[in-house]
Motif scaffolding. Structure first.
Motif, short mmCIF file in Angstrom:
data_model
loop_
_atom_site.label_atom_id
_atom_site.label_comp_id
_atom_site.label_asym_id
_atom_site.label_seq_id
_atom_site.Cartn_x
_atom_site.Cartn_y
_atom_site.Cartn_z
N MET A 23 0.95 -1.60 -0.13
CA MET A 23 0.05 -0.30 0.47
C MET A 23 0.63 1.39 -0.18
O MET A 23 0.48 2.25 -0.41
CB MET A 23 -0.99 0.00 1.25
N THR A 24 1.80 1.60 0.99
CA THR A 24 3.24 2.72 1.20
C THR A 24 3.25 2.76 -0.60
O THR A 24 3.82 3.67 -1.33
CB THR A 24 3.80 2.11 2.22
N LYS A 25 3.75 1.34 -1.14
CA LYS A 25 4.34 1.24 -3.12
C LYS A 25 3.58 2.30 -3.76
O LYS A 25 4.40 2.81 -4.37
CB LYS A 25 4.89 -0.13 -2.56
N ASN A 26 2.03 1.39 -3.49
CA ASN A 26 1.11 2.27 -4.27
C ASN A 26 1.04 3.66 -4.05
O ASN A 26 0.82 4.65 -5.18
CB ASN A 26 0.15 1.77 -3.91
N ILE A 27 1.32 4.51 -2.93
CA ILE A 27 0.69 5.37 -2.71
C ILE A 27 1.47 6.33 -2.91
O ILE A 27 1.37 7.32 -3.75
CB ILE A 27 0.49 5.87 -0.85
N LEU A 28 2.79 6.10 -2.73
CA LEU A 28 4.31 6.81 -3.83
C LEU A 28 4.52 6.89 -4.94
O LEU A 28 4.58 7.65 -5.03
CB LEU A 28 5.38 6.32 -2.85
N GLN A 29 3.88 5.58 -5.33
CA GLN A 29 3.84 5.63 -6.63
C GLN A 29 2.77 6.84 -7.78
O GLN A 29 3.26 7.40 -8.77
CB GLN A 29 3.55 4.18 -7.47
N VAL A 30 1.67 8.10 -6.74
CA VAL A 30 0.96 8.15 -7.74
C VAL A 30 1.62 9.61 -6.46
O VAL A 30 1.48 10.26 -8.07
CB VAL A 30 -0.74 7.91 -6.66
N LEU A 31 2.10 9.76 -6.04
CA LEU A 31 2.93 11.11 -5.32
C LEU A 31 3.66 11.24 -6.43
O LEU A 31 4.17 12.39 -6.86
CB LEU A 31 3.40 10.51 -4.15
N LYS A 32 4.33 10.57 -6.92
CA LYS A 32 5.72 10.91 -7.79
C LYS A 32 4.99 10.88 -9.45
O LYS A 32 5.69 11.74 -9.95
CB LYS A 32 6.04 8.92 -8.00
N GLU A 33 3.71 10.21 -9.38
CA GLU A 33 3.15 10.38 -11.08
C GLU A 33 2.61 11.94 -10.59
O GLU A 33 3.05 12.95 -11.64
CB GLU A 33 1.73 9.27 -11.06
N GLU A 34 2.49 12.62 -9.71
CA GLU A 34 1.90 13.60 -9.57
C GLU A 34 2.82 14.74 -8.85
O GLU A 34 1.66 15.90 -9.23
CB GLU A 34 0.81 13.76 -8.37
N GLY A 35 3.94 14.23 -9.13
CA GLY A 35 4.52 15.19 -8.80
C GLY A 35 5.63 16.39 -8.02
O GLY A 35 5.11 16.92 -7.84
N PHE A 36 4.84 15.65 -6.48
CA PHE A 36 5.15 15.95 -5.24
C PHE A 36 6.33 15.07 -4.75
O PHE A 36 6.92 15.81 -3.95
CB PHE A 36 4.19 14.97 -3.56
N ILE A 37 7.03 14.05 -4.99
CA ILE A 37 8.34 13.58 -4.69
C ILE A 37 9.51 13.22 -5.99
O ILE A 37 8.52 13.54 -7.39
CB ILE A 37 8.22 12.18 -3.66
N TYR A 38 10.19 13.01 -6.10
CA TYR A 38 10.91 12.80 -6.55
C TYR A 38 10.85 11.44 -7.34
O TYR A 38 10.56 11.31 -8.48
CB TYR A 38 12.71 12.81 -6.87
N GLU A 39 11.61 9.81 -6.31
CA GLU A 39 11.22 9.22 -6.19
C GLU A 39 11.82 8.63 -4.79
O GLU A 39 11.76 9.02 -4.20
CB GLU A 39 12.98 8.47 -7.83
#
Length: 132
Positions: free
Chosen positions: A31-47
């Motif tokens: 679940m954390t991996k999936n949420i981080l993938q969404v954050l990356k796609e939306e430009g909130f985190i680099y990677e």
């Protein structure tokens, strides 16, 4: 380690942002991996990348800042659906965060996605968190 891994991850990101850290380490779950993938796609985190140590796996998150004074891209993270009180919404009731400026992360039957994508596909689900 806490039972609510999503709230734990959001708190770690919030604290790292306040301390202006470049990277933050969170426990690795699907679940954390999936949420981080969404954050990356939306430009909130680099990677983010997986770091494995036998049984304990972690995710290293590279946070984004803007300007010379390192103003964080993520201004607020808010957990909505908690283990004690789950919050669900159908595709007509999906929330708009700050009039569309922020995102709501939704767990649908097709995976974890933003409120905008879930609305586009006509999917409802569990409202995990708001990020802006």
């Amino acid at each position: 380690m806490s039972n609510d891994t999503i709230a734990d991850m959001l708190t770690r990101i919030r604290n790292a942002n306040l301390a202006k850290h470049q990277i933050v380490q969170v426990p690795d779950t699907k679940m954390t991996k999936n949420i981080l993938q969404v954050l990356k796609e939306e430009g909130f985190i680099y990677e983010f990348q997986e770091i494995g140590e036998d049984l304990k796996n972690y995710l290293l998150i590279s946070l984004k800042y803007k300007g010379k004074n390192k103003k964080p891209i993520i201004t607020e993270l808010k957990r909505i659906s908690k283990p004690g009180l789950r919050v669900y919404a159908n595709h007509k009731e999906l929330p708009k965060v700050l009039g569309g400026i922020g995102i709501a992360v939704i767990s649908t039957s097709q995976g974890v996605m933003t409120d905008k994508r879930a609305r586009h596909f006509g999917l409802g689900g569990e409202v995990l968190c708001y990020i802006w």
